[in-house]
Design a protein around this motif. Sequence first.
Motif, PDB file in Angstrom:
ATOM      1  N   ILE A  19       0.837  -1.201   0.000  1.00 60.92           N
ATOM      2  CA  ILE A  19       0.000   0.000   0.000  1.00 60.92           C
ATOM      3  C   ILE A  19       0.871   1.249   0.000  1.00 60.92           C
ATOM      4  CG2 ILE A  19      -1.589   1.344   1.454  1.00 60.92           C
ATOM      5  CD1 ILE A  19      -2.965  -1.374   2.107  1.00 60.92           C
ATOM      6  N   LYS A  20       1.986   1.213   0.724  1.00 62.11           N
ATOM      7  CA  LYS A  20       2.897   2.359   0.729  1.00 62.11           C
ATOM      8  C   LYS A  20       3.469   2.631  -0.655  1.00 62.11           C
ATOM      9  CE  LYS A  20       4.600   2.552   5.405  1.00 62.11           C
ATOM     10  NZ  LYS A  20       5.773   2.522   6.248  1.00 62.11           N
ATOM     11  N   VAL A  21       3.755   1.572  -1.388  1.00 59.31           N
ATOM     12  CA  VAL A  21       4.371   1.703  -2.711  1.00 59.31           C
ATOM     13  C   VAL A  21       3.339   2.078  -3.773  1.00 59.31           C
ATOM     14  CG1 VAL A  21       5.609   0.433  -4.513  1.00 59.31           C
ATOM     15  CG2 VAL A  21       6.209   0.087  -2.114  1.00 59.31           C
ATOM     16  N   SER A  22       2.132   1.577  -3.626  1.00 59.81           N
ATOM     17  CA  SER A  22       1.108   1.795  -4.650  1.00 59.81           C
ATOM     18  C   SER A  22      -0.122   2.489  -4.054  1.00 59.81           C
ATOM     19  CB  SER A  22       0.680   0.471  -5.275  1.00 59.81           C
ATOM     20  OG  SER A  22      -0.389   0.668  -6.161  1.00 59.81           O
ATOM     21  N   PRO A  23      -0.216   3.788  -4.218  1.00 58.69           N
ATOM     22  CA  PRO A  23      -1.389   4.507  -3.722  1.00 58.69           C
ATOM     23  C   PRO A  23      -2.705   3.971  -4.296  1.00 58.69           C
ATOM     24  CG  PRO A  23       0.315   6.047  -4.391  1.00 58.69           C
ATOM     25  CD  PRO A  23       0.753   4.687  -4.829  1.00 58.69           C
ATOM     26  N   ARG A  24      -2.634   3.363  -5.470  1.00 59.48           N
ATOM     27  CA  ARG A  24      -3.850   2.808  -6.081  1.00 59.48           C
ATOM     28  C   ARG A  24      -4.447   1.704  -5.214  1.00 59.48           C
ATOM     29  NH1 ARG A  24      -7.887   4.314  -9.367  1.00 59.48           N
ATOM     30  NH2 ARG A  24      -9.091   2.463  -9.660  1.00 59.48           N
ATOM     31  N   LEU A  25      -3.594   0.905  -4.568  1.00 59.70           N
ATOM     32  CA  LEU A  25      -4.094  -0.141  -3.668  1.00 59.70           C
ATOM     33  C   LEU A  25      -4.845   0.479  -2.491  1.00 59.70           C
ATOM     34  CD1 LEU A  25      -1.050  -2.595  -3.528  1.00 59.70           C
ATOM     35  CD2 LEU A  25      -3.237  -2.940  -4.696  1.00 59.70           C
ATOM     36  N   ALA A  26      -4.303   1.563  -1.951  1.00 59.83           N
ATOM     37  CA  ALA A  26      -4.963   2.262  -0.850  1.00 59.83           C
ATOM     38  C   ALA A  26      -6.310   2.805  -1.314  1.00 59.83           C
ATOM     39  CB  ALA A  26      -4.079   3.385  -0.326  1.00 59.83           C
ATOM     40  N   PHE A  27      -6.338   3.404  -2.512  1.00 62.28           N
ATOM     41  CA  PHE A  27      -7.585   3.944  -3.037  1.00 62.28           C
ATOM     42  C   PHE A  27      -8.616   2.836  -3.228  1.00 62.28           C
ATOM     43  CE2 PHE A  27     -10.446   4.915  -6.529  1.00 62.28           C
ATOM     44  CZ  PHE A  27     -11.025   6.078  -6.054  1.00 62.28           C
ATOM     45  N   ASP A  28      -8.209   1.722  -3.823  1.00 61.22           N
ATOM     46  CA  ASP A  28      -9.146   0.611  -4.057  1.00 61.22           C
ATOM     47  C   ASP A  28      -9.717   0.096  -2.735  1.00 61.22           C
ATOM     48  OD1 ASP A  28      -8.725   0.858  -6.765  1.00 61.22           O
ATOM     49  OD2 ASP A  28      -7.361  -0.868  -6.892  1.00 61.22           O
ATOM     50  N   LEU A  29      -8.861  -0.040  -1.745  1.00 62.89           N
ATOM     51  CA  LEU A  29      -9.298  -0.519  -0.437  1.00 62.89           C
ATOM     52  C   LEU A  29     -10.293   0.455   0.184  1.00 62.89           C
ATOM     53  CD1 LEU A  29      -9.076  -2.475   1.947  1.00 62.89           C
ATOM     54  CD2 LEU A  29      -7.044  -1.220   2.681  1.00 62.89           C
ATOM     55  N   ALA A  30      -9.949   1.735   0.183  1.00 61.45           N
ATOM     56  CA  ALA A  30     -10.835   2.753   0.750  1.00 61.45           C
ATOM     57  C   ALA A  30     -12.141   2.826  -0.032  1.00 61.45           C
ATOM     58  CB  ALA A  30     -10.142   4.105   0.762  1.00 61.45           C
ATOM     59  N   ASN A  31     -12.050   2.768  -1.340  1.00 63.82           N
ATOM     60  CA  ASN A  31     -13.232   2.875  -2.196  1.00 63.82           C
ATOM     61  C   ASN A  31     -14.180   1.691  -1.990  1.00 63.82           C
ATOM     62  OD1 ASN A  31     -14.566   4.514  -4.081  1.00 63.82           O
ATOM     63  ND2 ASN A  31     -13.973   3.149  -5.743  1.00 63.82           N
ATOM     64  N   GLU A  32     -13.609   0.552  -1.674  1.00 62.99           N
ATOM     65  CA  GLU A  32     -14.430  -0.648  -1.470  1.00 62.99           C
ATOM     66  C   GLU A  32     -15.060  -0.684  -0.085  1.00 62.99           C
ATOM     67  OE1 GLU A  32     -13.748  -5.434  -0.920  1.00 62.99           O
ATOM     68  OE2 GLU A  32     -12.269  -4.292  -2.033  1.00 62.99           O
ATOM     69  N   LYS A  33     -14.291  -0.317   0.941  1.00 63.03           N
ATOM     70  CA  LYS A  33     -14.737  -0.570   2.309  1.00 63.03           C
ATOM     71  C   LYS A  33     -15.127   0.660   3.126  1.00 63.03           C
ATOM     72  CE  LYS A  33     -14.260  -4.990   2.258  1.00 63.03           C
ATOM     73  NZ  LYS A  33     -15.393  -5.878   2.463  1.00 63.03           N
ATOM     74  N   ILE A  34     -14.576   1.811   2.837  1.00 63.10           N
ATOM     75  CA  ILE A  34     -14.785   2.969   3.710  1.00 63.10           C
ATOM     76  C   ILE A  34     -15.638   4.057   3.054  1.00 63.10           C
ATOM     77  CG2 ILE A  34     -13.637   4.789   5.034  1.00 63.10           C
ATOM     78  CD1 ILE A  34     -13.062   1.957   6.083  1.00 63.10           C
ATOM     79  N   ILE A  35     -15.273   4.475   1.869  1.00 68.54           N
ATOM     80  CA  ILE A  35     -15.930   5.614   1.214  1.00 68.54           C
ATOM     81  C   ILE A  35     -17.443   5.428   1.074  1.00 68.54           C
ATOM     82  CG2 ILE A  35     -16.031   6.944  -0.933  1.00 68.54           C
ATOM     83  CD1 ILE A  35     -12.931   6.507  -1.081  1.00 68.54           C
ATOM     84  N   PRO A  36     -17.928   4.238   0.720  1.00 65.23           N
ATOM     85  CA  PRO A  36     -19.390   4.094   0.607  1.00 65.23           C
ATOM     86  C   PRO A  36     -20.142   4.315   1.929  1.00 65.23           C
ATOM     87  CG  PRO A  36     -18.273   2.298  -0.511  1.00 65.23           C
ATOM     88  CD  PRO A  36     -17.228   3.039   0.260  1.00 65.23           C
ATOM     89  N   LEU A  37     -19.443   4.237   3.044  1.00 65.93           N
ATOM     90  CA  LEU A  37     -20.090   4.397   4.343  1.00 65.93           C
ATOM     91  C   LEU A  37     -20.160   5.845   4.819  1.00 65.93           C
ATOM     92  CD1 LEU A  37     -18.376   1.399   6.176  1.00 65.93           C
ATOM     93  CD2 LEU A  37     -20.628   1.445   5.082  1.00 65.93           C
ATOM     94  N   ILE A  38     -19.513   6.746   4.093  1.00 67.58           N
ATOM     95  CA  ILE A  38     -19.412   8.137   4.531  1.00 67.58           C
ATOM     96  C   ILE A  38     -20.436   9.001   3.790  1.00 67.58           C
ATOM     97  CG2 ILE A  38     -17.891  10.148   4.671  1.00 67.58           C
ATOM     98  CD1 ILE A  38     -15.536   8.149   4.755  1.00 67.58           C
ATOM     99  N   ASP A  39     -21.206   9.749   4.538  1.00 65.79           N
ATOM    100  CA  ASP A  39     -22.180  10.679   3.968  1.00 65.79           C
ATOM    101  C   ASP A  39     -21.504  12.043   3.837  1.00 65.79           C
ATOM    102  OD1 ASP A  39     -24.254  12.343   3.288  1.00 65.79           O
ATOM    103  OD2 ASP A  39     -25.621  11.605   4.842  1.00 65.79           O
ATOM    104  N   PHE A  40     -20.795  12.242   2.735  1.00 62.88           N
ATOM    105  CA  PHE A  40     -20.035  13.470   2.535  1.00 62.88           C
ATOM    106  C   PHE A  40     -20.921  14.709   2.504  1.00 62.88           C
ATOM    107  CE2 PHE A  40     -17.038  10.297   0.967  1.00 62.88           C
ATOM    108  CZ  PHE A  40     -15.887  10.687   1.637  1.00 62.88           C
TER     109      PHE A  40
END
Length: 121
Positions: A19-40
């Motif tokens: 995840i440190k080397v590839s920001p895309r992995l962090a984005f995919d993880l967040a997009n899958e598990k965290i972002i859908p739960l946030i009411d921006f």
Amino acid sequence: MIDATEHLINELRNNGDAIKVSPRLAFDLANEKIIPLIDFSTIARSVLGQHWRQASQQQRQQFTSEFRSFTINFFLKAMSTYSEEIVDTADSFTYPPDTWTPGNTRATVFMDFKLKDGLKT
């Protein structure tokens, strides 16, 4: 949210270096598990407070979009920069009792954790 947090910590524990080397992995993880739960939209409205009512619909949408982008980028940077610290403090994560009742479709989730220097947030 608790399940999402535990999943995130496990991913950081198992794949933190990648995840440190590839920001895309962090984005995919967040997009899958965290972002859908946030009411921006609700959070953006809360951030602006009384100024929300004074803003036009276009300004509200623009602010919400920019706030969402900023929050996601901040989260991703923290996740990739502090993955070890997140994993190291994972045992200190606690969730105060919630006020959710059956039938509600929304909830606010609070989380407390202790930082290495003993501060509690």
